[in-house]
Write a protein that holds these residues in place. Structure first.
Motif, PDB file in Angstrom:
ATOM      1  N   GLY A 164       4.051  15.821   7.025  1.00 17.54           N
ATOM      2  CA  GLY A 164       3.109  16.816   6.803  1.00 17.54           C
ATOM      3  C   GLY A 164       2.291  16.551   5.661  1.00 17.54           C
ATOM      4  N   GLY A 165       2.776  15.751   4.698  1.00 18.06           N
ATOM      5  CA  GLY A 165       2.087  15.658   3.455  1.00 18.06           C
ATOM      6  C   GLY A 165       2.910  16.198   2.213  1.00 18.06           C
ATOM      7  N   ALA A 166       2.962  15.566   1.188  1.00 11.12           N
ATOM      8  CA  ALA A 166       3.530  15.835  -0.200  1.00 11.12           C
ATOM      9  C   ALA A 166       3.072  17.221  -0.730  1.00 11.12           C
ATOM     10  N   GLN A 167       3.958  18.252  -1.036  1.00 13.60           N
ATOM     11  CA  GLN A 167       3.686  19.299  -1.477  1.00 13.60           C
ATOM     12  C   GLN A 167       3.842  19.483  -2.972  1.00 13.60           C
ATOM     13  N   ASP A 168       4.826  18.585  -3.561  1.00 12.98           N
ATOM     14  CA  ASP A 168       5.099  18.487  -4.786  1.00 12.98           C
ATOM     15  C   ASP A 168       4.705  17.102  -5.590  1.00 12.98           C
ATOM     16  N   PRO A 169       3.442  17.106  -6.090  1.00 12.56           N
ATOM     17  CA  PRO A 169       2.824  15.890  -6.219  1.00 12.56           C
ATOM     18  C   PRO A 169       3.842  15.022  -7.446  1.00 12.56           C
ATOM     19  N   GLU A 170       4.723  15.510  -7.977  1.00  8.98           N
ATOM     20  CA  GLU A 170       5.576  14.751  -9.014  1.00  8.98           C
ATOM     21  C   GLU A 170       6.768  14.440  -8.452  1.00  8.98           C
ATOM     22  N   LYS A 184       0.788  -1.130  -0.100  1.00 11.26           N
ATOM     23  CA  LYS A 184      -0.074   0.050  -0.018  1.00 11.26           C
ATOM     24  C   LYS A 184       1.020   1.149  -0.006  1.00 11.26           C
ATOM     25  N   TYR A 185       1.991   1.214   0.775  1.00  8.23           N
ATOM     26  CA  TYR A 185       2.867   2.446   0.779  1.00  8.23           C
ATOM     27  C   TYR A 185       3.819   2.585  -0.337  1.00  8.23           C
ATOM     28  N   GLN A 186       4.297   1.401  -0.827  1.00 12.51           N
ATOM     29  CA  GLN A 186       4.873   1.310  -1.904  1.00 12.51           C
ATOM     30  C   GLN A 186       4.279   1.903  -3.198  1.00 12.51           C
ATOM     31  N   ASP A 234       3.909  11.270   0.640  1.00 14.19           N
ATOM     32  CA  ASP A 234       3.801  11.679   2.075  1.00 14.19           C
ATOM     33  C   ASP A 234       4.509  10.905   3.047  1.00 14.19           C
ATOM     34  N   ALA A 235       5.344  11.438   3.969  1.00 13.14           N
ATOM     35  CA  ALA A 235       6.042  10.530   5.007  1.00 13.14           C
ATOM     36  C   ALA A 235       5.215   9.857   5.873  1.00 13.14           C
ATOM     37  N   ILE A 236       5.943   8.740   6.385  1.00 17.93           N
ATOM     38  CA  ILE A 236       5.212   7.681   7.235  1.00 17.93           C
ATOM     39  C   ILE A 236       4.798   8.545   8.865  1.00 17.93           C
ATOM     40  N   SER A 237       3.654   8.565   9.022  1.00 20.87           N
ATOM     41  CA  SER A 237       3.441   9.067  10.148  1.00 20.87           C
ATOM     42  C   SER A 237       3.469   8.405  11.202  1.00 20.87           C
ATOM     43  N   GLY A 238       4.672   8.946  12.072  1.00 25.86           N
ATOM     44  CA  GLY A 238       5.291   8.427  13.249  1.00 25.86           C
ATOM     45  C   GLY A 238       6.388   7.755  13.012  1.00 25.86           C
TER      46      GLY A 238
END
Length: 297
Positions: free
Chosen positions: A234-240, A210-212, A244-248
Motif C-alpha cells: 500500500g506504500g511506504a509510510q516511514d520514508p527512512e 529501478k526497484y533496487q 513500497d512493496a511490489i504491486s502484485g
C-alpha cells in the motif's frame, strides 16, 4: 580340414573338395569354369533387438564420455565466471548510489573498478570476530548453510563502507543479494537482489535496477535500535525505513523484508562496533572545540 566348395559356371553344379574337378560330371565343363564359393561371414543382424541394444549402449557411453570431458574442460572457466559475477554484484551494490547520482548504469561504473583494489573480504563469527582460513566465496555458494554454521562473510571497502550478503525465500524459491552500507553503518548505499523463480513482472521486479534504487538512502537503525528496512504493502509510510512493496508481489515483498532483517541481524556486532568507533573518533574533536571556545573567552 573343411571342404571347399566350387560352382560350375555352366550348369551350376556344386562340387565339394580340396580343388575343383578336372571336368564337371554333369556338363563336362573344364576346371577353369569352376568358381570357388567363399563362406558367408556371420555377424549381428542389424535389424535384431540385440544389435539395437548394443548400438544404443555404445552410443550412450560415447556421448556420456564426451560430455564428461567437456564439463571437466569447462569447469575452471565456469568457476571463474561465477566468481567474477559475485565480485561484480558486490561492486554494483557499492556503487549503485553513485550510478543513480550520475545517471549512468552501475555496470558502467563497476567496469572502471578492480575488485581487489577496493574490497577486503573476511569471515566473522557470531560475535563479530574474524575467522581465519575460510574461503569467503565458497561460503557464498551456500550462504544459508554458512549462516547456520555461524560463519558470516563480509566485504569491507577501503573507503569505510561495508557490503553484507543476504539470503532468503521468495514466493517460488530462493532470493539473495548484497546490501552496501555507508560509513555510518546505517544508511543503505545500494542493493543488488536476484531470484531463482519469481514471477516475471511481479516478484521478479526485485532484480531490476529501478526497484533496487528505491532502497538507496534508507536507514536500518532507528536511533540505537536495529529495525532494518521493510517493504510495505500500500506504500511506504516511514520514508527512512520503508520501501513500497511490489504491486502484485506481496509474498516476494514479505520475503525480501524477512531476508534483510534476518541476514543483516547477523552482522550487528560488527555494525555496532564500527558505529561506536566512529562516535569515539569524533568525540575528541568536539571537546577540543569547546575548549577552544572557552579559551577564546
Amino acid at each position: 580340414m573343411a571342404q571347399k566348395k566350387f560352382k560350375c559356371n555352366v550348369c551350376g553344379y556344386i562340387h565339394e573338395g580340396s580343388a575343383a574337378p578336372a571336368t564337371c560330371p554333369l556338363c563336362g565343363a573344364p576346371a577353369s569354369e569352376f568358381t570357388e564359393l567363399k563362406p558367408e561371414k556371420k555377424g549381428l543382424d542389424t535389424n535384431s533387438n540385440l544389435y539395437i541394444v548394443i548400438y544404443s549402449t555404445v552410443m550412450v557411453v560415447i556421448v556420456a564420455t564426451l560430455l564428461a570431458l567437456a564439463a571437466l574442460g569447462l569447469q575452471k572457466r565456469q568457476a571463474e565466471n561465477e566468481l567474477n559475477e559475485k565480485k561484480q554484484s558486490i561492486l554494483m551494490s557499492l556503487y549503485a548510489g553513485d550510478a543513480v547520482k550520475q545517471q549512468v548504469p552501475a555496470e558502467e561504473l563497476v567496469a572502471q573498478v578492480k575488485y581487489d583494489d577496493v574490497i577486503e573480504a573476511s569471515v566473522l563469527d557470531s560475535e563479530g570476530n574474524a575467522i581465519e582460513g575460510e574461503n569467503v566465496f565458497a561460503l557464498l555458494n551456500d550462504l544459508p548453510g554458512a549462516y547456520a554454521a555461524g560463519k558470516f562473510p563480509v566485504f569491507e571497502a577501503k573507503d569505510g563502507r561495508v557490503v553484507i550478503p543476504v539470503t532468503g525465500m521468495g514466493l517460488w524459491g530462493p532470493i539473495w543479494g548484497y546490501v552496501a552500507l555507508e560509513k555510518d553503518m546505517n544508511t543503505i548505499a545500494g542493493i543488488i537482489m536476484a531470484h531463482k523463480g519469481e514471477t516475471p513482472g511481479l516478484g521478479a521486479e526485485i532484480a531490476t535496477a529501478k526497484y533496487q534504487s528505491k532502497f538507496i538512502g534508507k536507514q536500518i537503525f532507528n536511533g540505537e535500535e536495529f529495525v532494518s528496512v521493510k517493504l510495505r504493502k500500500g506504500g511506504a509510510q516511514d520514508p527512512e525505513h520503508e520501501v513500497d512493496a511490489i504491486s502484485g508481489g506481496t509474498k516476494t515483498s514479505d520475503g525480501v523484508t524477512a531476508m534483510l532483517h534476518s541476514s543483516i541481524e547477523h552482522y550487528l556486532p560488527l555494525l555496532e562496533a564500527k558505529r561506536a568507533a566512529a562516535t569515539a573518533a569524533t568525540a575528541p574533536a568536539e571537546v577540543s572545540n569547546v575548549e577552544n571556545e572557552e579559551s577564546n573567552e
